[in-house]
Write a protein that holds these residues in place. Structure first.
Motif, PDB file in Angstrom:
ATOM      1  N   ALA A  18       0.836  -1.203   0.000  1.00  0.00           N
ATOM      2  CA  ALA A  18       0.000   0.000   0.000  1.00  0.00           C
ATOM      3  C   ALA A  18       0.867   1.248   0.000  1.00  0.00           C
ATOM      4  O   ALA A  18       0.577   2.218  -0.707  1.00  0.00           O
ATOM      5  CB  ALA A  18      -0.921  -0.013   1.221  1.00  0.00           C
ATOM      6  N   HIS A  19       1.907   1.218   0.787  1.00  0.00           N
ATOM      7  CA  HIS A  19       2.809   2.374   0.867  1.00  0.00           C
ATOM      8  C   HIS A  19       3.418   2.677  -0.497  1.00  0.00           C
ATOM      9  O   HIS A  19       3.457   3.832  -0.935  1.00  0.00           O
ATOM     10  CB  HIS A  19       3.908   2.099   1.888  1.00  0.00           C
ATOM     11  CG  HIS A  19       4.828   3.262   2.108  1.00  0.00           C
ATOM     12  ND1 HIS A  19       4.411   4.457   2.660  1.00  0.00           N
ATOM     13  CD2 HIS A  19       6.162   3.415   1.839  1.00  0.00           C
ATOM     14  CE1 HIS A  19       5.428   5.296   2.728  1.00  0.00           C
ATOM     15  NE2 HIS A  19       6.501   4.693   2.235  1.00  0.00           N
ATOM     16  N   ARG A  20       3.835   1.634  -1.207  1.00  0.00           N
ATOM     17  CA  ARG A  20       4.437   1.835  -2.531  1.00  0.00           C
ATOM     18  C   ARG A  20       3.402   2.371  -3.513  1.00  0.00           C
ATOM     19  O   ARG A  20       3.710   3.236  -4.336  1.00  0.00           O
ATOM     20  CB  ARG A  20       5.013   0.509  -3.047  1.00  0.00           C
ATOM     21  CG  ARG A  20       6.285   0.058  -2.339  1.00  0.00           C
ATOM     22  CD  ARG A  20       6.975  -1.056  -3.110  1.00  0.00           C
ATOM     23  NE  ARG A  20       6.145  -2.259  -3.179  1.00  0.00           N
ATOM     24  CZ  ARG A  20       6.142  -3.220  -2.269  1.00  0.00           C
ATOM     25  NH1 ARG A  20       6.926  -3.118  -1.203  1.00  0.00           N
ATOM     26  NH2 ARG A  20       5.361  -4.284  -2.420  1.00  0.00           N
ATOM     27  N   TRP A  21       2.161   1.844  -3.435  1.00  0.00           N
ATOM     28  CA  TRP A  21       1.128   2.305  -4.364  1.00  0.00           C
ATOM     29  C   TRP A  21       0.845   3.789  -4.186  1.00  0.00           C
ATOM     30  O   TRP A  21       0.756   4.545  -5.149  1.00  0.00           O
ATOM     31  CB  TRP A  21      -0.161   1.501  -4.163  1.00  0.00           C
ATOM     32  CG  TRP A  21      -1.144   1.705  -5.275  1.00  0.00           C
ATOM     33  CD1 TRP A  21      -1.295   0.946  -6.386  1.00  0.00           C
ATOM     34  CD2 TRP A  21      -2.084   2.791  -5.390  1.00  0.00           C
ATOM     35  NE1 TRP A  21      -2.279   1.460  -7.191  1.00  0.00           N
ATOM     36  CE2 TRP A  21      -2.785   2.598  -6.609  1.00  0.00           C
ATOM     37  CE3 TRP A  21      -2.412   3.891  -4.607  1.00  0.00           C
ATOM     38  CZ2 TRP A  21      -3.792   3.455  -7.044  1.00  0.00           C
ATOM     39  CZ3 TRP A  21      -3.418   4.750  -5.042  1.00  0.00           C
ATOM     40  CH2 TRP A  21      -4.090   4.533  -6.235  1.00  0.00           C
ATOM     41  N   TRP A  22       0.719   4.233  -2.940  1.00  0.00           N
ATOM     42  CA  TRP A  22       0.412   5.640  -2.694  1.00  0.00           C
ATOM     43  C   TRP A  22       1.577   6.551  -3.084  1.00  0.00           C
ATOM     44  O   TRP A  22       1.371   7.693  -3.492  1.00  0.00           O
ATOM     45  CB  TRP A  22       0.030   5.856  -1.235  1.00  0.00           C
ATOM     46  CG  TRP A  22      -1.322   5.292  -0.902  1.00  0.00           C
ATOM     47  CD1 TRP A  22      -1.605   4.186  -0.145  1.00  0.00           C
ATOM     48  CD2 TRP A  22      -2.589   5.797  -1.342  1.00  0.00           C
ATOM     49  NE1 TRP A  22      -2.960   3.973  -0.095  1.00  0.00           N
ATOM     50  CE2 TRP A  22      -3.588   4.936  -0.809  1.00  0.00           C
ATOM     51  CE3 TRP A  22      -2.978   6.868  -2.133  1.00  0.00           C
ATOM     52  CZ2 TRP A  22      -4.944   5.131  -1.055  1.00  0.00           C
ATOM     53  CZ3 TRP A  22      -4.322   7.065  -2.373  1.00  0.00           C
ATOM     54  CH2 TRP A  22      -5.298   6.212  -1.836  1.00  0.00           C
ATOM     55  N   ILE A  23       2.802   6.050  -2.987  1.00  0.00           N
ATOM     56  CA  ILE A  23       3.956   6.835  -3.450  1.00  0.00           C
ATOM     57  C   ILE A  23       3.864   7.043  -4.967  1.00  0.00           C
ATOM     58  O   ILE A  23       4.062   8.150  -5.480  1.00  0.00           O
ATOM     59  CB  ILE A  23       5.279   6.138  -3.074  1.00  0.00           C
ATOM     60  CG1 ILE A  23       5.513   6.236  -1.557  1.00  0.00           C
ATOM     61  CG2 ILE A  23       6.452   6.763  -3.828  1.00  0.00           C
ATOM     62  CD1 ILE A  23       6.764   5.512  -1.094  1.00  0.00           C
ATOM     63  N   LEU A  24       3.535   5.976  -5.697  1.00  0.00           N
ATOM     64  CA  LEU A  24       3.369   6.087  -7.146  1.00  0.00           C
ATOM     65  C   LEU A  24       2.233   7.039  -7.498  1.00  0.00           C
ATOM     66  O   LEU A  24       2.337   7.837  -8.435  1.00  0.00           O
ATOM     67  CB  LEU A  24       3.095   4.702  -7.746  1.00  0.00           C
ATOM     68  CG  LEU A  24       4.265   3.719  -7.764  1.00  0.00           C
ATOM     69  CD1 LEU A  24       3.803   2.353  -8.244  1.00  0.00           C
ATOM     70  CD2 LEU A  24       5.399   4.242  -8.638  1.00  0.00           C
TER      71      LEU A  24
END
Length: 453
Positions: A18-24
């Motif tokens: 989730a953290h990576r998705w929101w960064i993208l």
């Protein structure tokens, strides 16, 4: 990678994926020209939408879910630009993540409704409603209704403004200034002994009036005495006490409503606002629309209430047919819903499950409609039933909701499930019921008991 797959593998809670998705997604917003200080709000609005539907993926949401969330936003104390920003946030998210509901939501219509210039039809309808004589208050009430605030909020805010005017002995609302707020809040706490939540409501009402009614950009309240917030352990009834209270109620409609307060964990206003369309008997579910904080949720429909609900729905349908025959038949709707869905108010599906026994004039548009039962009537029924049952505890409608949560936890239901059923945003709010259970102390024996063992 397909951005929608990112979201499928990344539900809206803390996890590395989730953290990576929101960064993208944040990088995508930056590339689209969204300012750095605005991007956290773009993500926050999306998270608020997803939190309203725990257990459902973003792709499983329907157009009605998005519209319900936008209606709830319209009822919050937000400036026009904030509502438009929230709308833009949802639309950008839907396009980026390729949500199925992206093309079914009428984004342009919502944007037109939320522009500073009010929709001409909606404004014309509101002008026909009951409005104060004072020009500033009249302008403010219109702003509240154009922002789709509830009647209860409108009445409460207007009462606080009138009280502040009386406290300072001012004859017109435009004479109110930010410097008047602090002394009044001191009086509310010091002389009236108001709770922290009451003082907070008064503050919100007066600041909102300064901004929306008087057009002030900044409102400096100054120093004032803040009421101390005391967190109390809720009163809870035993199962036998709940049974005794329910058995003491004789009126069918209040008996059903009060059974749902306990059986489904509803707040009183949530129960009163149930409409026929919110009852899903085949699937055994209730849809609670726009609960506290604008949160909607699904909760199980008690099987023991099914026969009573079917009988109540038949009574509502019979009453609705009589109203239609007399030239009425409209249920009360907010001006926003009335403007967007002009024909639904007279449909059976939109009638209240617990309609008022009398028709009444809606102060927002001066039309004769049938509202729901008044909260004070149900509150009185609960008090009288508790007295008839011989209870010594202070018993209110909300006591039944407390009892619902506590009895679920006693039966072994996990606290996250209870949180979702109650519609709490934060599990910390639900944790208060673990104090009622007092599980850490169950094995502790009082020393006085040992003296007489």
């Amino acid at each position: 990678m397909d951005p929608s797959m990112h979201h499928q593998n990344c539900p809206p809670y803390d996890s590395p994926a989730a953290h990576r998705w929101w960064i993208l997604y944040d990088q995508h917003l930056a590339a689209q020209g969204i300012a750095a200080k605005a991007r956290p709000w773009y993500q926050r609005r999306v998270r608020q939408l997803l939190q309203r539907h725990p257990g459902l993926s973003a792709k499983a949401l329907q157009r009605e879910d998005i519209n319900a969330f936008l209606i709830a936003l319209g009822g919050m104390n937000l400036a026009d630009w904030q509502r438009l920003q929230a709308l833009d946030a949802l639309q950008r998210f839907a396009a980026y993540a390729r949500m199925p509901w992206d093309t079914s939501v009428d984004w342009a219509d919502w944007r037109q409704r939320w522009n500073t210039a009010a929709d001409s039809h909606e404004a014309a309808v509101l002008e026909q409603g009951q409005l104060p004589d004072d020009p500033s208050l009249r302008r403010y009430v219109l702003r509240l209704r154009l922002r789709h605030r509830s009647i209860r909020t409108e009445q409460s805010y207007m009462q606080w403004i009138q009280r502040c005017l009386h406290f300072h002995r001012l004859s017109t609302a435009d004479a109110l200034e930010p410097r008047h707020i602090g002394p009044f809040l001191d009086y509310v706490v010091g002389q009236r002994g108001a709770a922290a939540s009451t003082q907070r409501q008064a503050l919100c009402a007066l600041v909102d009036f300064m901004r929306e009614g008087l057009g002030l950009g900044e409102v400096d309240v100054g120093d004032y005495r803040q009421a101390s917030k005391v967190r109390q352990v809720p009163t809870v009834l035993s199962r036998d006490e709940v049974r005794a209270v329910l058995a003491a109620i004789r009126e069918p409609a209040p008996a059903l409503l009060i059974s749902l307060l306990y059986g489904a964990g509803l707040r009183l206003t949530e129960g009163l606002r149930l409409r026929i369309k919110d009852i899903d008997i085949p699937h055994g579910m209730l849809l609670v629309q726009c609960g506290k904080g604008g949160v909607s949720r699904r909760t199980p429909l008690p099987q023991s209430c099914r026969t009573m609900i079917e009988a109540q729905m038949q009574q509502v349908q019979d009453q609705h047919r009589q109203d239609l025959a007399q030239g009425f038949g409209s249920a009360s709707l907010s001006p926003g819903l009335s403007a967007k869905f002009s024909t639904v108010a007279s449909q059976f599906a939109w009638q209240y499950l617990f309609p008022s026994t009398r028709l009444a004039v809606d102060p927002r548009d001066s039309m004769v409609k049938r509202h729901h039962l008044h909260a004070s009537h149900i509150q009185r029924v609960v008090r009288e039933a508790a007295r008839a049952a011989g209870l010594s505890k202070r018993t209110t409608c909300h006591t039944l909701r407390h009892s619902f949560a506590t009895h679920l936890l006693e039966s072994g239901t996990d606290i996250r499930t209870v949180q979702e059923l109650l519609g709490h945003r934060d599990v910390a709010t639900t944790m208060i019921y673990t104090h009622v259970l007092n599980r850490p102390g169950l094995s502790v024996r009082s020393p006085i008991d040992q003296l007489f063992a």
